[in-house]
Design an enzyme around this catalytic site. Sequence first.
Site, PDB file in Angstrom:
ATOM      1  N   ASP A  31       0.853  -1.184   0.000  1.00 51.90           N
ATOM      2  CA  ASP A  31       0.000   0.000   0.000  1.00 51.90           C
ATOM      3  C   ASP A  31       0.892   1.237   0.000  1.00 51.90           C
ATOM      4  O   ASP A  31       1.991   1.213   0.562  1.00 51.90           O
ATOM      5  CB  ASP A  31      -0.922   0.017   1.233  1.00 51.90           C
ATOM      6  CG  ASP A  31      -2.147   0.885   1.013  1.00 51.90           C
ATOM      7  OD1 ASP A  31      -3.253   0.339   0.856  1.00 51.90           O
ATOM      8  OD2 ASP A  31      -2.001   2.140   0.979  1.00 51.90           O
ATOM      9  N   THR A 122     -13.486  -2.391  -8.759  1.00 52.76           N
ATOM     10  CA  THR A 122     -14.665  -2.286  -9.630  1.00 52.76           C
ATOM     11  C   THR A 122     -14.391  -1.180 -10.645  1.00 52.76           C
ATOM     12  O   THR A 122     -14.233  -0.016 -10.276  1.00 52.76           O
ATOM     13  CB  THR A 122     -15.911  -1.945  -8.784  1.00 52.76           C
ATOM     14  OG1 THR A 122     -16.049  -2.971  -7.800  1.00 52.76           O
ATOM     15  CG2 THR A 122     -17.153  -1.861  -9.643  1.00 52.76           C
ATOM     16  N   GLY A 254     -35.805   0.827   4.333  1.00 50.19           N
ATOM     17  CA  GLY A 254     -35.116   1.513   5.419  1.00 50.19           C
ATOM     18  C   GLY A 254     -34.691   2.902   5.034  1.00 50.19           C
ATOM     19  O   GLY A 254     -35.450   3.634   4.390  1.00 50.19           O
ATOM     20  N   CYS A 261     -19.979   1.496  -2.240  1.00 51.71           N
ATOM     21  CA  CYS A 261     -20.134   0.802  -3.535  1.00 51.71           C
ATOM     22  C   CYS A 261     -21.451   1.030  -4.252  1.00 51.71           C
ATOM     23  O   CYS A 261     -21.441   1.535  -5.375  1.00 51.71           O
ATOM     24  CB  CYS A 261     -19.845  -0.671  -3.338  1.00 51.71           C
ATOM     25  SG  CYS A 261     -18.091  -0.893  -2.980  1.00 51.71           S
TER      26      CYS A 261
HETATM   27  P1  NAD Z   1     -10.278   1.283   0.184  1.00 53.75           P
HETATM   28  O1  NAD Z   1     -10.370   2.732  -0.077  1.00 53.75           O
HETATM   29  O2  NAD Z   1     -10.707   0.731   1.494  1.00 53.75           O
HETATM   30  O3  NAD Z   1      -8.771   0.791  -0.042  1.00 53.75           O
HETATM   31  C1  NAD Z   1      -7.984   1.144  -1.126  1.00 53.75           C
HETATM   32  C2  NAD Z   1      -6.518   1.111  -0.713  1.00 53.75           C
HETATM   33  O4  NAD Z   1      -5.694   1.297  -1.850  1.00 53.75           O
HETATM   34  C3  NAD Z   1      -6.117   2.211   0.279  1.00 53.75           C
HETATM   35  O5  NAD Z   1      -5.499   1.630   1.412  1.00 53.75           O
HETATM   36  C4  NAD Z   1      -5.123   3.083  -0.510  1.00 53.75           C
HETATM   37  O6  NAD Z   1      -4.116   3.648   0.302  1.00 53.75           O
HETATM   38  C5  NAD Z   1      -4.563   2.072  -1.481  1.00 53.75           C
HETATM   39  N1  NAD Z   1      -3.957   2.648  -2.687  1.00 53.75           N
HETATM   40  C6  NAD Z   1      -4.399   3.694  -3.449  1.00 53.75           C
HETATM   41  N2  NAD Z   1      -3.599   3.883  -4.493  1.00 53.75           N
HETATM   42  C7  NAD Z   1      -2.601   2.958  -4.412  1.00 53.75           C
HETATM   43  C8  NAD Z   1      -1.490   2.633  -5.222  1.00 53.75           C
HETATM   44  N3  NAD Z   1      -1.226   3.299  -6.337  1.00 53.75           N
HETATM   45  N4  NAD Z   1      -0.698   1.621  -4.835  1.00 53.75           N
HETATM   46  C9  NAD Z   1      -0.940   0.911  -3.709  1.00 53.75           C
HETATM   47  N5  NAD Z   1      -1.999   1.173  -2.905  1.00 53.75           N
HETATM   48  C10 NAD Z   1      -2.821   2.167  -3.262  1.00 53.75           C
HETATM   49  O7  NAD Z   1     -11.086   0.582  -1.000  1.00 53.75           O
HETATM   50  P2  NAD Z   1     -11.966  -0.755  -0.948  1.00 53.75           P
HETATM   51  O8  NAD Z   1     -13.236  -0.495  -0.234  1.00 53.75           O
HETATM   52  O9  NAD Z   1     -11.115  -1.891  -0.531  1.00 53.75           O
HETATM   53  O10 NAD Z   1     -12.353  -0.903  -2.503  1.00 53.75           O
HETATM   54  C11 NAD Z   1     -11.369  -1.220  -3.461  1.00 53.75           C
HETATM   55  C12 NAD Z   1     -12.086  -1.546  -4.778  1.00 53.75           C
HETATM   56  O11 NAD Z   1     -12.865  -2.732  -4.628  1.00 53.75           O
HETATM   57  C13 NAD Z   1     -13.055  -0.479  -5.276  1.00 53.75           C
HETATM   58  O12 NAD Z   1     -13.030  -0.464  -6.676  1.00 53.75           O
HETATM   59  C14 NAD Z   1     -14.408  -0.979  -4.789  1.00 53.75           C
HETATM   60  O13 NAD Z   1     -15.473  -0.521  -5.598  1.00 53.75           O
HETATM   61  C15 NAD Z   1     -14.243  -2.469  -4.939  1.00 53.75           C
HETATM   62  N6  NAD Z   1     -15.067  -3.267  -4.016  1.00 53.75           N
HETATM   63  C16 NAD Z   1     -15.181  -2.888  -2.714  1.00 53.75           C
HETATM   64  C17 NAD Z   1     -15.919  -3.692  -1.827  1.00 53.75           C
HETATM   65  C18 NAD Z   1     -16.117  -3.287  -0.387  1.00 53.75           C
HETATM   66  O14 NAD Z   1     -16.906  -3.938   0.288  1.00 53.75           O
HETATM   67  N7  NAD Z   1     -15.452  -2.268   0.137  1.00 53.75           N
HETATM   68  C19 NAD Z   1     -16.507  -4.868  -2.285  1.00 53.75           C
HETATM   69  C20 NAD Z   1     -16.343  -5.230  -3.634  1.00 53.75           C
HETATM   70  C21 NAD Z   1     -15.606  -4.420  -4.489  1.00 53.75           C
HETATM   71  C1  UGA Z   2     -22.387  -4.576  -1.551  1.00 54.38           C
HETATM   72  C2  UGA Z   2     -22.733  -5.912  -2.223  1.00 54.38           C
HETATM   73  O1  UGA Z   2     -23.688  -6.607  -1.406  1.00 54.38           O
HETATM   74  C3  UGA Z   2     -21.499  -6.774  -2.409  1.00 54.38           C
HETATM   75  O2  UGA Z   2     -21.835  -7.968  -3.111  1.00 54.38           O
HETATM   76  C4  UGA Z   2     -20.462  -5.985  -3.224  1.00 54.38           C
HETATM   77  O3  UGA Z   2     -19.266  -6.725  -3.349  1.00 54.38           O
HETATM   78  C5  UGA Z   2     -20.166  -4.674  -2.525  1.00 54.38           C
HETATM   79  O4  UGA Z   2     -21.403  -3.917  -2.363  1.00 54.38           O
HETATM   80  C6  UGA Z   2     -19.255  -3.827  -3.343  1.00 54.38           C
HETATM   81  O5  UGA Z   2     -19.236  -3.894  -4.542  1.00 54.38           O
HETATM   82  O6  UGA Z   2     -18.568  -3.085  -2.674  1.00 54.38           O
HETATM   83  P1  UGA Z   2     -21.851  -3.759   0.926  1.00 54.38           P
HETATM   84  O7  UGA Z   2     -21.902  -2.388   0.334  1.00 54.38           O
HETATM   85  O8  UGA Z   2     -20.716  -4.130   1.802  1.00 54.38           O
HETATM   86  O9  UGA Z   2     -21.870  -4.859  -0.259  1.00 54.38           O
HETATM   87  O10 UGA Z   2     -23.149  -3.987   1.795  1.00 54.38           O
HETATM   88  P2  UGA Z   2     -24.640  -4.507   1.541  1.00 54.38           P
HETATM   89  O11 UGA Z   2     -24.949  -5.499   2.577  1.00 54.38           O
HETATM   90  O12 UGA Z   2     -24.881  -4.896   0.151  1.00 54.38           O
HETATM   91  O13 UGA Z   2     -25.474  -3.174   1.861  1.00 54.38           O
HETATM   92  C7  UGA Z   2     -25.378  -2.025   1.054  1.00 54.38           C
HETATM   93  C8  UGA Z   2     -26.379  -0.984   1.522  1.00 54.38           C
HETATM   94  O14 UGA Z   2     -27.706  -1.402   1.223  1.00 54.38           O
HETATM   95  C9  UGA Z   2     -26.360  -0.722   3.026  1.00 54.38           C
HETATM   96  O15 UGA Z   2     -26.506   0.654   3.264  1.00 54.38           O
HETATM   97  C10 UGA Z   2     -27.565  -1.476   3.546  1.00 54.38           C
HETATM   98  O16 UGA Z   2     -28.107  -0.903   4.717  1.00 54.38           O
HETATM   99  C11 UGA Z   2     -28.521  -1.315   2.375  1.00 54.38           C
HETATM  100  N1  UGA Z   2     -29.540  -2.385   2.320  1.00 54.38           N
HETATM  101  C12 UGA Z   2     -29.159  -3.665   2.077  1.00 54.38           C
HETATM  102  C13 UGA Z   2     -30.877  -2.051   2.474  1.00 54.38           C
HETATM  103  O17 UGA Z   2     -31.233  -0.869   2.691  1.00 54.38           O
HETATM  104  N2  UGA Z   2     -31.815  -3.049   2.384  1.00 54.38           N
HETATM  105  C14 UGA Z   2     -31.475  -4.344   2.134  1.00 54.38           C
HETATM  106  O18 UGA Z   2     -32.378  -5.199   2.058  1.00 54.38           O
HETATM  107  C15 UGA Z   2     -30.114  -4.661   1.984  1.00 54.38           C
END
Ligand code: NAD
Ligand code: UGA
Length: 441
Positions: A31, A122, A254, A261
């Site tokens: 990172d 993503t 809700g 995301c």
């Molecule tokens: P985050 O912001 O929590 O983490 C990203 C990390 O990347 C940070 O620690 C940052 O310092 C680091 N970073 C930035 N630029 C960098 C570089 N050039 N080299 C090395 N490190 C670097 O993000 P996240 O929530 O983990 O999401 C990451 C991606 O995954 C996004 O595209 C998001 O849409 C996708 N995604 C997130 C979730 C989720 O639940 N949070 C679920 C599915 C997909």
């Molecule tokens: C969501 C997807 O569920 C994951 O599959 C995906 O990987 C992720 O986004 C992503 O791309 O980052 P997350 O955002 O962690 O995951 O949480 P969820 O449980 O999906 O809830 C998302 C939001 O929807 C929350 O604010 C939750 O309160 C709301 N929600 C969820 C509702 O209002 N009603 C529901 O029935 C379910």
Amino acid sequence: MKNICVIGSGYVGMVTATCFADLGNKIVAVDVDEGKIEKLKQGVMPIYEPGLEELVERNVNAKRLYFTTSYEEGLQDADFVFICVGTPSAVDGEADLKYVRAAAQTIAEKMTKPLIVVNKSTVPVGTGDWTAEIIRNAQPEPIDFAVVSCPEFLREGSAIADFMNPDRNVFGSTNREAAEEVAHLYDPLGAVTVITDIRTSEMIKYASNAFLATRISFINEISIICERLGADVTEVARGMGYDKRIGPHFLNAGAGFGGSCFPKDVKALANMALIHGTHPQLLNAVMEINDFQRKHLGMKIRQLLDDSVDGKVIGMLGLAFKPNTDDIRDSPALTIARTLMNQGAKIRAYDPVAMENVKDELPTIELVENPYAVADGADILVVLTEWNEFKQLDMKRVKKLLNEPILVDGRNIYKPQTMRELGFVYRGVGRGFNGEGVRSD
Ligand code: NAD
Ligand code: UGA
């Protein structure tokens, strides 16, 4: 055992790195945030995710998991590099790819042997091809590589279980062999595998998130109609959910969907559609309903306080965008808090794990140490995150502590009848006439 480098140690990077380490691989997590890496080296987690700390400790001790800020170190032995950096919304709602670009460029500059570059962030459809171009152009001398899209479907709060027991894993590439090699990393999980082309894989991720968001906006719209017509949306959702073609998931009305995301991904997909000359009507409606749902709750609170929140103390239970996470990105609770504070309200709140993050984001919220301290002297109590610990509070005590026994249940966690019997003025979401409950006559 494979050597894997994971770029980005946020929610996705940390879970990917730790779970792959737990499956027996050697992982170097990289990172650019020095503070984060320093903390990780000392065993301090940068995020709250249930079960993560123990799993990190186990794999660090087993010498399968390392943290560094150095790409050289990360890529030294790697056969695979996973890009897990953020892709936040840019000005027009399109995904901001600056972190992906920087990661791809640095990988190109520092790689010393053939590599499979796996994109877990993503990213808009077409980013895989663009990433390959960046790497090709930035390599000091040509070294073989392939780009594979492997979108992440984990949810915060249950991320480790989601990684270990996925409904499916998706892999997309112009290089089928490379996609299969990445798929093999997931073999121990025994999950369904979809191998496809890279653009389809990127679209599967957006379409999945947009579909889930659509279900939430659908049920939220139904909830508003329920309030006008005297039906209870929680029972409506239950009655719908038994239909196998519909299913019970993501039908909880809700405060609207939040988090890092759904809001950004629906926006980015709509933006992709727009700039390619189509009119994303449904996606626009999904976002509009979601905005309205937050406003509607704010209006409900104001109406219950005689149409003015000026000088009133509003007690809030929950600040995270959902339970079991400390993530407050685009949390409905914070949007509602901001609106009410602009109208002169004082917000007093409690959240089991998100308060540290709120201190920086909204320092004017008064943060207290438990739900009873929130209720003490408040003019109204509002539930905005359905943490388990709010479900069985001593509501008699809560009622005594409140100035007025008004309860807005923004996540429908209480039984309206029980709350009314306790003497609360209770309003849920979509639960009977104007949220006043279903008539029993
Ligand atoms: P985050 O912001 O929590 O983490 C990203 C990390 O990347 C940070 O620690 C940052 O310092 C680091 N970073 C930035 N630029 C960098 C570089 N050039 N080299 C090395 N490190 C670097 O993000 P996240 O929530 O983990 O999401 C990451 C991606 O995954 C996004 O595209 C998001 O849409 C996708 N995604 C997130 C979730 C989720 O639940 N949070 C679920 C599915 C997909
Ligand atoms: C969501 C997807 O569920 C994951 O599959 C995906 O990987 C992720 O986004 C992503 O791309 O980052 P997350 O955002 O962690 O995951 O949480 P969820 O449980 O999906 O809830 C998302 C939001 O929807 C929350 O604010 C939750 O309160 C709301 N929600 C969820 C509702 O209002 N009603 C529901 O029935 C379910």
